[in-house]
Design a protein around this motif. Structure first.
Motif, PDB file in Angstrom:
ATOM      1  N   ILE A  98       0.850  -1.198   0.000  1.00  0.00           N
ATOM      2  CA  ILE A  98       0.000   0.000   0.000  1.00  0.00           C
ATOM      3  C   ILE A  98       0.888   1.252   0.000  1.00  0.00           C
ATOM      4  O   ILE A  98       1.848   1.329   0.769  1.00  0.00           O
ATOM      5  CB  ILE A  98      -0.885   0.029   1.261  1.00  0.00           C
ATOM      6  CG1 ILE A  98      -1.944  -1.075   1.203  1.00  0.00           C
ATOM      7  CG2 ILE A  98      -1.517   1.384   1.465  1.00  0.00           C
ATOM      8  CD1 ILE A  98      -3.206  -0.680   0.499  1.00  0.00           C
ATOM      9  N   LEU A 120       6.011  -0.980  13.923  1.00  0.00           N
ATOM     10  CA  LEU A 120       6.084  -2.436  13.851  1.00  0.00           C
ATOM     11  C   LEU A 120       5.418  -3.002  12.599  1.00  0.00           C
ATOM     12  O   LEU A 120       5.001  -4.157  12.575  1.00  0.00           O
ATOM     13  CB  LEU A 120       5.474  -3.062  15.115  1.00  0.00           C
ATOM     14  CG  LEU A 120       6.247  -2.762  16.412  1.00  0.00           C
ATOM     15  CD1 LEU A 120       5.491  -3.242  17.635  1.00  0.00           C
ATOM     16  CD2 LEU A 120       7.642  -3.366  16.396  1.00  0.00           C
TER      17      LEU A 120
ATOM     18  N   TRP B 149      -0.771 -10.640  10.727  1.00  0.00           N
ATOM     19  CA  TRP B 149      -0.361  -9.344  11.287  1.00  0.00           C
ATOM     20  C   TRP B 149       0.293  -9.482  12.648  1.00  0.00           C
ATOM     21  O   TRP B 149       1.218  -8.744  12.987  1.00  0.00           O
ATOM     22  CB  TRP B 149      -1.545  -8.377  11.306  1.00  0.00           C
ATOM     23  CG  TRP B 149      -1.874  -7.936   9.914  1.00  0.00           C
ATOM     24  CD1 TRP B 149      -2.882  -8.402   9.119  1.00  0.00           C
ATOM     25  CD2 TRP B 149      -1.147  -7.000   9.123  1.00  0.00           C
ATOM     26  NE1 TRP B 149      -2.828  -7.805   7.893  1.00  0.00           N
ATOM     27  CE2 TRP B 149      -1.779  -6.936   7.862  1.00  0.00           C
ATOM     28  CE3 TRP B 149      -0.026  -6.203   9.354  1.00  0.00           C
ATOM     29  CZ2 TRP B 149      -1.323  -6.103   6.839  1.00  0.00           C
ATOM     30  CZ3 TRP B 149       0.428  -5.370   8.330  1.00  0.00           C
ATOM     31  CH2 TRP B 149      -0.223  -5.327   7.093  1.00  0.00           C
ATOM     32  N   LYS B 152       3.712 -10.393  11.815  1.00  0.00           N
ATOM     33  CA  LYS B 152       4.448  -9.249  11.294  1.00  0.00           C
ATOM     34  C   LYS B 152       4.941  -8.373  12.443  1.00  0.00           C
ATOM     35  O   LYS B 152       6.124  -8.037  12.530  1.00  0.00           O
ATOM     36  CB  LYS B 152       3.550  -8.447  10.346  1.00  0.00           C
ATOM     37  CG  LYS B 152       4.190  -7.205   9.813  1.00  0.00           C
ATOM     38  CD  LYS B 152       3.904  -7.003   8.351  1.00  0.00           C
ATOM     39  CE  LYS B 152       4.820  -5.921   7.815  1.00  0.00           C
ATOM     40  NZ  LYS B 152       4.492  -5.472   6.492  1.00  0.00           N
ATOM     41  N   VAL B 153       4.015  -8.037  13.351  1.00  0.00           N
ATOM     42  CA  VAL B 153       4.382  -7.191  14.490  1.00  0.00           C
ATOM     43  C   VAL B 153       5.396  -7.914  15.391  1.00  0.00           C
ATOM     44  O   VAL B 153       6.403  -7.344  15.807  1.00  0.00           O
ATOM     45  CB  VAL B 153       3.123  -6.793  15.300  1.00  0.00           C
ATOM     46  CG1 VAL B 153       3.514  -6.108  16.597  1.00  0.00           C
ATOM     47  CG2 VAL B 153       2.241  -5.874  14.475  1.00  0.00           C
ATOM     48  N   ALA B 266      -5.041 -13.946   4.981  1.00  0.00           N
ATOM     49  CA  ALA B 266      -4.007 -12.925   5.159  1.00  0.00           C
ATOM     50  C   ALA B 266      -3.962 -11.999   3.951  1.00  0.00           C
ATOM     51  O   ALA B 266      -3.955 -12.454   2.815  1.00  0.00           O
ATOM     52  CB  ALA B 266      -2.649 -13.592   5.345  1.00  0.00           C
ATOM     53  N   ASP B 267      -3.952 -10.692   4.213  1.00  0.00           N
ATOM     54  CA  ASP B 267      -3.892  -9.703   3.132  1.00  0.00           C
ATOM     55  C   ASP B 267      -2.903  -8.609   3.532  1.00  0.00           C
ATOM     56  O   ASP B 267      -3.201  -7.781   4.384  1.00  0.00           O
ATOM     57  CB  ASP B 267      -5.286  -9.106   2.907  1.00  0.00           C
ATOM     58  CG  ASP B 267      -5.263  -8.024   1.843  1.00  0.00           C
ATOM     59  OD1 ASP B 267      -4.192  -7.794   1.232  1.00  0.00           O
ATOM     60  OD2 ASP B 267      -6.313  -7.396   1.632  1.00  0.00           O
ATOM     61  N   PRO B 268      -1.717  -8.610   2.883  1.00  0.00           N
ATOM     62  CA  PRO B 268      -0.683  -7.637   3.267  1.00  0.00           C
ATOM     63  C   PRO B 268      -1.079  -6.200   2.962  1.00  0.00           C
ATOM     64  O   PRO B 268      -0.412  -5.272   3.409  1.00  0.00           O
ATOM     65  CB  PRO B 268       0.526  -8.042   2.417  1.00  0.00           C
ATOM     66  CG  PRO B 268       0.207  -9.394   1.873  1.00  0.00           C
ATOM     67  CD  PRO B 268      -1.279  -9.503   1.836  1.00  0.00           C
ATOM     68  N   THR B 269      -2.147  -5.983   2.181  1.00  0.00           N
ATOM     69  CA  THR B 269      -2.484  -4.614   1.793  1.00  0.00           C
ATOM     70  C   THR B 269      -3.688  -4.068   2.559  1.00  0.00           C
ATOM     71  O   THR B 269      -4.113  -2.955   2.287  1.00  0.00           O
ATOM     72  CB  THR B 269      -2.813  -4.535   0.290  1.00  0.00           C
ATOM     73  OG1 THR B 269      -3.899  -5.426   0.021  1.00  0.00           O
ATOM     74  CG2 THR B 269      -1.621  -4.906  -0.548  1.00  0.00           C
ATOM     75  N   SER B 270      -4.231  -4.824   3.483  1.00  0.00           N
ATOM     76  CA  SER B 270      -5.433  -4.319   4.139  1.00  0.00           C
ATOM     77  C   SER B 270      -5.042  -3.309   5.199  1.00  0.00           C
ATOM     78  O   SER B 270      -4.128  -3.546   5.985  1.00  0.00           O
ATOM     79  CB  SER B 270      -6.212  -5.461   4.777  1.00  0.00           C
ATOM     80  OG  SER B 270      -5.538  -5.910   5.916  1.00  0.00           O
ATOM     81  N   ASN B 271      -5.714  -2.167   5.213  1.00  0.00           N
ATOM     82  CA  ASN B 271      -5.430  -1.211   6.271  1.00  0.00           C
ATOM     83  C   ASN B 271      -6.649  -0.985   7.147  1.00  0.00           C
ATOM     84  O   ASN B 271      -6.657  -0.132   8.011  1.00  0.00           O
ATOM     85  CB  ASN B 271      -4.931   0.119   5.692  1.00  0.00           C
ATOM     86  CG  ASN B 271      -6.035   0.904   5.048  1.00  0.00           C
ATOM     87  OD1 ASN B 271      -7.115   0.371   4.790  1.00  0.00           O
ATOM     88  ND2 ASN B 271      -5.791   2.170   4.783  1.00  0.00           N
ATOM     89  N   ASN B 272      -7.702  -1.784   6.935  1.00  0.00           N
ATOM     90  CA  ASN B 272      -8.844  -1.646   7.837  1.00  0.00           C
ATOM     91  C   ASN B 272      -8.870  -2.767   8.861  1.00  0.00           C
ATOM     92  O   ASN B 272      -9.744  -2.825   9.704  1.00  0.00           O
ATOM     93  CB  ASN B 272     -10.164  -1.609   7.066  1.00  0.00           C
ATOM     94  CG  ASN B 272     -10.284  -2.785   6.126  1.00  0.00           C
ATOM     95  OD1 ASN B 272      -9.487  -3.718   6.194  1.00  0.00           O
ATOM     96  ND2 ASN B 272     -11.269  -2.748   5.252  1.00  0.00           N
ATOM     97  N   PHE B 273      -7.875  -3.667   8.784  1.00  0.00           N
ATOM     98  CA  PHE B 273      -7.806  -4.718   9.784  1.00  0.00           C
ATOM     99  C   PHE B 273      -6.939  -4.237  10.932  1.00  0.00           C
ATOM    100  O   PHE B 273      -5.828  -3.764  10.729  1.00  0.00           O
ATOM    101  CB  PHE B 273      -7.219  -5.996   9.186  1.00  0.00           C
ATOM    102  CG  PHE B 273      -7.086  -7.093  10.198  1.00  0.00           C
ATOM    103  CD1 PHE B 273      -8.189  -7.827  10.594  1.00  0.00           C
ATOM    104  CD2 PHE B 273      -5.863  -7.369  10.796  1.00  0.00           C
ATOM    105  CE1 PHE B 273      -8.080  -8.820  11.549  1.00  0.00           C
ATOM    106  CE2 PHE B 273      -5.740  -8.357  11.755  1.00  0.00           C
ATOM    107  CZ  PHE B 273      -6.854  -9.088  12.118  1.00  0.00           C
ATOM    108  N   VAL B 274      -7.475  -4.336  12.137  1.00  0.00           N
ATOM    109  CA  VAL B 274      -6.692  -3.903  13.295  1.00  0.00           C
ATOM    110  C   VAL B 274      -5.998  -5.124  13.894  1.00  0.00           C
ATOM    111  O   VAL B 274      -6.640  -5.984  14.466  1.00  0.00           O
ATOM    112  CB  VAL B 274      -7.594  -3.246  14.360  1.00  0.00           C
ATOM    113  CG1 VAL B 274      -6.751  -2.777  15.525  1.00  0.00           C
ATOM    114  CG2 VAL B 274      -8.344  -2.092  13.737  1.00  0.00           C
ATOM    115  N   PRO B 275      -4.674  -5.206  13.734  1.00  0.00           N
ATOM    116  CA  PRO B 275      -3.966  -6.374  14.249  1.00  0.00           C
ATOM    117  C   PRO B 275      -4.045  -6.431  15.764  1.00  0.00           C
ATOM    118  O   PRO B 275      -3.928  -5.410  16.442  1.00  0.00           O
ATOM    119  CB  PRO B 275      -2.515  -6.131  13.810  1.00  0.00           C
ATOM    120  CG  PRO B 275      -2.590  -5.082  12.769  1.00  0.00           C
ATOM    121  CD  PRO B 275      -3.778  -4.251  13.096  1.00  0.00           C
TER     122      PRO B 275
END
Lengths: 173, 354
Positions: A98, A120, B149, B152-153, B266-275
């Motif tokens: 993105i 992170l 996510w 990832k974190v 898993a979707d590396p481009t989602s920004n509406n998912f709150v990890p």
């Protein structure tokens, strides 16, 4: 170092071979060396195998964004996802990411920010009302230019290199 | 029957050691206190995780491009009793973390870590961290949004360690980004390396326990019962078995009432998912918010190092002979402080993402 004395065997069983026992210290040392060599022979290639290609640096490449430069409206922060063909170990995959594209003057100069939070690695969201980016993980906040406002992020959002070809916008990932 | 037994025993010589193991004398104060079932209950849960884990491995496909996600989806929604086996494994992992923690707290408040049982405490601390590693590696395997996510974190946290962080992160991920190499590594660790390590440590842990016997009683009532014994089998084993059956019933009920969750792929481009991490890492996830910029390593390295370090050092720092928690206020208050901090930050974290 002398090997400790062995307790005597029960009388009905027999006796220790004293001649062989005399060499016990040497045999113990020989075992240590040989077993150590064997372990190293497995461990060294084993560790290299485990590291594998983990430390390879991925070469950067140019990826086209799904927008024409002429279509960029001034002052609008556009969220865009890019796709790049990548090899993940043996498998061909599409790497996706993105970015946030903005152009203050409607297509002459651009800013493309990597949407990955520098804290992170979560993806930041653009808040149009507040004119800032917010990270949903630990509430890091960035200005529209990507500078840190508050929260845990240690660095600004990554500014990506751009180029224009035939009216299309390319970024370097 | 007896002749078969004798024939086998003559050839294996097992009956002596087995009989010694089963007839081991357990003090009555231990037998009468249900808090002493926590260790056995943890072992039973580990066995349940091993069995359900082996069963899941028959269907699970550890590949990123749909394989992992779709196979878990298939197990959860189409396979006969798939919901039950995966559910037991899912809730069993939480039970494991809770039971290990309670078992450690019991050991802590009964001062059972003191001389000569320091090394038994240390194998226990190691087992605790292996259990957390089980949780962390298992979380990724469904390759859904949560697992992706959180991993990832989690790997970025390892990456923030000064000097060697980048190396550790690359080794955990098997490369620069999260992908097939990461999933393969987590899978191999979760189903081979960790179970083998835990099994070995459990054997050492129990061997040490048998070597020293149970720690002395701390109350006068218990001390009065410390010279009377019952055999390990069947008296003590029956306690554990009853507790284990109760736990199994609870886990089956939880699974039946709420099937184990599976998020979106898993979707590396989602920004509406709150990890968000699993509940037992939530307090730490919340803590990370309070350390801006340059202070980040405090939260990512110093705090975990301090927690782990103080657990390791505990039996070597607390050298007093006193075993009653109400007579040693420092260790008691420190533990209560930690418990309160963990509960408060867990609640804050839960509230922030509710």
């Amino acid at each position: 170092m002398a090997a400790p004395k062995l307790p005597p065997l029960p009388a009905d069983k027999g006796v220790w071979d004293d001649h062989a026992i005399d060499r016990r210290g040497f045999l113990e040392a020989a075992f240590g060396v040989l077993a150590g060599m064997g372990a190293l022979l497995v461990a060294v290639p084993g560790v290299r195998f485990l590291v594998g290609n983990s430390l390879d640096v991925t070469a950067t490449k140019w990826v086209e964004l799904p927008i024409k430069v002429a279509d960029l409206a001034p002052g609008v922060m556009a969220q865009m996802s890019y796709n790049a063909d990548e090899t993940d170990e043996w498998r061909a995959v599409v790497q996706r990411g993105i970015v946030y594209v903005s152009s203050p003057d409607g297509g002459n100069t651009f800013s493309v920010l990597d949407g990955t939070c520098t804290h992170l690695g979560c993806i930041v969201q653009w808040d149009q009302d507040k004119n800032e980016f917010v990270c949903p993980c630990h509430s890091g906040r960035f200005t529209h230019a990507g500078e840190v406002i508050s929260g845990p992020p240690p660095r600004r959002l990554r500014q990506m290199a751009t180029k224009v070809q035939d009216g299309s916008l390319f970024i370097e990932i | 029957m007896n002749r078969i037994f004798e024939w086998v025993d003559e050839r294996t010589g097992l009956s002596g050691p087995v009989r010694d193991f089963l007839n081991y004398p357990i003090p009555k104060y231990v037998h009468r206190n249900f808090l002493y079932t926590l260790g056995g209950l943890t072992l039973i849960t580990f066995m349940l995780q091993a069995v359900t884990g082996i069963l899941l491995a028959f269907y699970y496909d550890p590949s990123t491009e749909e394989g992992a996600y779709d196979s878990v989806d298939y197990i959860n929604y189409q396979l006969p009793l798939g919901w039950l086996i995966r559910g037991l494994h899912h809730y069993g992992s939480s039970a494991m973390v809770i039971l290990v923690s309670l078992h450690m707290l019991r050991t802590y408040y009964f001062s059972a870590y003191k001389k000569p049982r320091e090394l038994n405490w240390l194998t226990g601390v190691l087992l605790f961290f292996l259990v957390l590693s089980f949780g962390f590696t298992g979380y990724l395997l469904p390759w859904d949004q949560k697992g992706y996510w959180a991993t990832k974190v989690g790997t970025e946290i390892a990456g923030s360690v000064p000097f060697i962080g980048s190396f550790i992160m690359h080794m955990m991920r098997g490369g620069d980004a999260l992908g097939q190499a990461t999933l393969s590594r987590f899978y191999a660790g979760h189903i081979l390396l960790l179970p083998a390590s835990v099994a070995l440590l459990i054997v050492i842990h129990i061997f040490q326990l048998r070597h020293h016997g149970m720690a002395p009683a701390i109350t006068t009532k218990a001390q009065a019962q410390s010279k009377t014994f019952v055999p390990f089998f069947p008296h003590w084993v029956l306690n554990d078995t009853l507790a284990g059956l109760g736990l199994l019933a609870l886990l089956v009920y939880m699974t039946w009432a709420n099937h184990a969750p599976l998020g979106f792929p898993a979707d590396p481009t989602s920004n509406n998912f709150v990890p968000r991490p699993e509940w037992y890492f939530m307090f730490y996830f919340q803590l990370l918010k309070y350390f801006p910029g340059a202070l980040e390593p405090v939260a990512t390295i110093l705090i975990p190092l301090f927690l782990f370090g103080s657990m390791i050092l505990l039996p070597f720092v607390d050298l007093s002979e006193e075993r009653r928690p109400w007579r040693k206020p420092v260790t008691t208050l420190v533990s209560i402080f930690y418990i309160v901090v963990i509960i408060v930050f867990t609640i804050l974290g839960m509230a922030a993402y509710a």
